[in-house]
Design a protein around this motif. Structure first.
Motif, PDB file in Angstrom:
ATOM      1  N   ARG A  41      -7.130  -7.335   5.482  1.00 35.77           N
ATOM      2  CA  ARG A  41      -6.463  -7.292   6.795  1.00 35.77           C
ATOM      3  C   ARG A  41      -4.985  -7.003   6.643  1.00 35.77           C
ATOM      4  O   ARG A  41      -4.395  -6.270   7.445  1.00 35.77           O
ATOM      5  CB  ARG A  41      -6.663  -8.626   7.536  1.00 35.77           C
ATOM      6  N   ALA A  42      -4.366  -7.588   5.596  1.00 34.73           N
ATOM      7  CA  ALA A  42      -2.926  -7.428   5.404  1.00 34.73           C
ATOM      8  C   ALA A  42      -2.562  -6.001   5.008  1.00 34.73           C
ATOM      9  O   ALA A  42      -1.453  -5.533   5.282  1.00 34.73           O
ATOM     10  CB  ALA A  42      -2.427  -8.417   4.343  1.00 34.73           C
ATOM     11  N   ALA A  43      -3.488  -5.284   4.382  1.00 38.35           N
ATOM     12  CA  ALA A  43      -3.189  -3.926   3.915  1.00 38.35           C
ATOM     13  C   ALA A  43      -2.835  -3.004   5.073  1.00 38.35           C
ATOM     14  O   ALA A  43      -2.021  -2.095   4.929  1.00 38.35           O
ATOM     15  CB  ALA A  43      -4.380  -3.375   3.130  1.00 38.35           C
ATOM     16  N   GLY A  44      -3.463  -3.245   6.223  1.00 40.18           N
ATOM     17  CA  GLY A  44      -3.196  -2.414   7.393  1.00 40.18           C
ATOM     18  C   GLY A  44      -4.426  -2.341   8.274  1.00 40.18           C
ATOM     19  O   GLY A  44      -5.487  -2.830   7.892  1.00 40.18           O
ATOM     20  N   PRO A  45      -4.280  -1.700   9.443  1.00 41.17           N
ATOM     21  CA  PRO A  45      -5.420  -1.601  10.367  1.00 41.17           C
ATOM     22  C   PRO A  45      -6.572  -0.791   9.779  1.00 41.17           C
ATOM     23  O   PRO A  45      -7.722  -1.010  10.116  1.00 41.17           O
ATOM     24  CB  PRO A  45      -4.860  -0.887  11.594  1.00 41.17           C
ATOM     25  N   VAL A  46      -6.232   0.148   8.919  1.00 37.52           N
ATOM     26  CA  VAL A  46      -7.265   0.926   8.228  1.00 37.52           C
ATOM     27  C   VAL A  46      -6.767   1.182   6.813  1.00 37.52           C
ATOM     28  O   VAL A  46      -5.561   1.287   6.571  1.00 37.52           O
ATOM     29  CB  VAL A  46      -7.593   2.232   9.008  1.00 37.52           C
ATOM     30  N   PHE A  47      -7.671   1.187   5.859  1.00 37.09           N
ATOM     31  CA  PHE A  47      -7.278   1.371   4.454  1.00 37.09           C
ATOM     32  C   PHE A  47      -8.327   2.228   3.755  1.00 37.09           C
ATOM     33  O   PHE A  47      -9.359   2.584   4.341  1.00 37.09           O
ATOM     34  CB  PHE A  47      -7.117   0.004   3.756  1.00 37.09           C
ATOM     35  N   TRP A  48      -8.022   2.553   2.514  1.00 38.86           N
ATOM     36  CA  TRP A  48      -8.899   3.391   1.678  1.00 38.86           C
ATOM     37  C   TRP A  48      -9.352   2.556   0.499  1.00 38.86           C
ATOM     38  O   TRP A  48      -8.527   1.906  -0.148  1.00 38.86           O
ATOM     39  CB  TRP A  48      -8.098   4.606   1.218  1.00 38.86           C
ATOM     40  N   LEU A  49     -10.647   2.523   0.241  1.00 44.12           N
ATOM     41  CA  LEU A  49     -11.171   1.765  -0.897  1.00 44.12           C
ATOM     42  C   LEU A  49     -11.459   2.743  -2.032  1.00 44.12           C
ATOM     43  O   LEU A  49     -12.438   3.500  -2.000  1.00 44.12           O
ATOM     44  CB  LEU A  49     -12.436   0.999  -0.514  1.00 44.12           C
ATOM     45  N   GLU A  50     -10.583   2.696  -3.015  1.00 37.98           N
ATOM     46  CA  GLU A  50     -10.644   3.656  -4.125  1.00 37.98           C
ATOM     47  C   GLU A  50     -11.992   3.640  -4.868  1.00 37.98           C
ATOM     48  O   GLU A  50     -12.531   4.717  -5.172  1.00 37.98           O
ATOM     49  CB  GLU A  50      -9.464   3.396  -5.084  1.00 37.98           C
ATOM     50  N   PRO A  51     -12.593   2.475  -5.152  1.00 35.56           N
ATOM     51  CA  PRO A  51     -13.839   2.501  -5.940  1.00 35.56           C
ATOM     52  C   PRO A  51     -14.962   3.320  -5.292  1.00 35.56           C
ATOM     53  O   PRO A  51     -15.802   3.866  -6.003  1.00 35.56           O
ATOM     54  CB  PRO A  51     -14.232   1.023  -6.031  1.00 35.56           C
TER      55      PRO A  51
END
Ligand code: OVM
Length: 410
Positions: A41-51
């Motif tokens: 949640r802290a990363a932002g409203p939307v994020f990218w999951l590298e794996p």
């Protein structure tokens, strides 16, 4: 389309999208998802999951918004990691869960005529009797396992009969559900194990969806009858019955298990519930779903480039929605980590949101409420007496053991 290995490589996200090296299907994450959610949640409203090279969202506002916008965030390409436009699904697609309008409008409309409150009301006296009887049995024992002796027992005593399933082989239902929910994740060890273990269950489920194997007066046969009147074919009816079998057991079992965990670990809330059951029984189950959501994640696939959560997500991207994290988002809930039977829990996304919101939610609620009413009228307190344990699943937050002791009301 290629079978098995996806050859497609997603393009890098736009520079503004936070990139996380988090694997939400690792054992560490699945064993304790809530300890990882704040990071998401802290990363932002939307994020990218590298794996996995996919997008993700864990805040309540964006998770609800994506679920609501079914045109942009579609389901027909699968609600798991696999993109059905690029990979063959492991089983034929669900006509509800893995469908978009207009198909979904037709199938869901038909099923809404089968799953009605009026039809459910007829079952409730028997369901209550069965819940009362089960709790009486458990009170005789005092010490028992709230998962294996209660949560796994009660839905099995009511749900298969509701559908009219064959009496033999019903123990295949949970392994089949477990397998399906594992299959929404990556091809990890859980997936491989589940596919090995559920072979027989798949055959039993396939045969149990057939009209000739369903009891005449129950809901499975009712699907076939309603289908005829509502423009659905018998082949579609067969697949729609499969949705009951897939989604109807492992979900309610863990919903009731987490309700028991919530109450056993919050004696103050149990006392509040006892003081005012007519108001709080319904609320307690809703809050337990918010507090610990059985279905932790579902995916969507973008049908166009979309501005979302301050980022631009390209067309044909997979996005994982963290329902369990949204249900504890401090932007939406006061004191989100606390289980409070008086909280207004409406608006949680434990049953999803929008056009795909759980078809069986009334069934789940009535099951949990029957158990809760039986407990509240008979039990003075619930005490945890040993270690709680979990079984890992790529989608479900699931308990395997919860040893408790209960004492009877005077
Ligand atoms: C279905 C289905 C399967 C799994 C879950 C679900 C939560 C539905 O086959 O339609 O809903």
């Amino acid at each position: 389309m290629t079978k098995g290995v996806a050859t497609y490589i997603a393009s890098d996200p736009h520079p503004g999208v936070p990139r996380l090296d988090v694997d939400p299907f690792s054992e560490a994450f699945l064993a304790d998802p809530y300890s990882h959610h704040e990071n998401l949640r802290a990363a932002g409203p939307v994020f990218w999951l590298e794996p996995y090279r996919i997008y993700g969202s864990a805040r309540h506002a964006e998770v609800s918004a994506a679920l609501k916008d079914y045109e942009t965030f579609c389901s027909a390409r699968g609600v798991g990691l696999a993109d059905f436009a690029r990979e063959e699904p492991w089983r034929s697609k669900s006509l509800l869960l893995e469908a978009d309008p207009p198909l979904h409008t037709r199938t869901r409309g038909m099923m809404n005529k089968v799953v009605t409150l009026a039809a459910l009301m007829k079952e409730l006296p028997l369901w209550q009797e069965k819940a009362d009887q089960l709790v009486d049995e458990l009170l005789q024992r005092r010490s028992f396992d709230a998962v294996t002796d209660l949560a796994e027992v009660y839905p099995m005593r009511v749900f298969p009969d509701l559908i009219g399933l064959p009496p033999e082989g019903r123990d295949n239902l949970v392994p089949y559900g477990t397998a399906t929910f594992n299959a929404f994740g990556p091809r990890n060890a859980l997936f491989e194990e589940t596919m090995r273990d559920a072979k027989d269950a798949m055959l039993w489920v396939a045969s149990s969806c057939k009209r000739e194997n369903l009891a005449d007066e129950a809901w499975g046969a009712k699907v076939y009858r309603t289908a005829e009147a509502e423009d659905c074919s018998p082949a579609e009816a067969e697949l729609l019955v499969r949705s009951f079998l897939t989604a109807g057991l492992d979900t309610t079992i863990n919903g009731i298990a987490h309700l028991m965990l919530a109450l056993a670990s919050h004696p103050d809330q149990w006392r509040k519930l006892q003081a005012n059951p007519s108001v709080l029984v319904k609320n307690a189950f809703e809050e337990s779903l918010r507090w610990d959501s059985t279905v932790q994640t579902f995916f969507r696939t973008t049908t166009r480039e979309v501005e979302f959560g301050g980022a631009v997500i390209p067309k044909d991207a997979k996005i994982i929605l963290f329902l369990g994290a949204a249900n504890r988002d401090p932007r939406r809930w006061n004191d989100p980590e606390s289980f409070d039977v008086e909280r207004q829990a409406a608006g949680h996304v434990g049953f999803g949101f929008g056009i795909h919101q759980c078809l069986g939610q009334m069934i789940a609620r009535r099951e949990a409420e029957a158990v809760l009413k039986a407990l509240v009228s008979r039990v003075a307190d619930i005490r945890i007496t040993g270690a709680t344990s979990r079984r890992l699943n790529n989608t479900l937050h699931a308990l395997s053991h919860l040893p408790v002791e209960i004492t009877a009301l005077p």
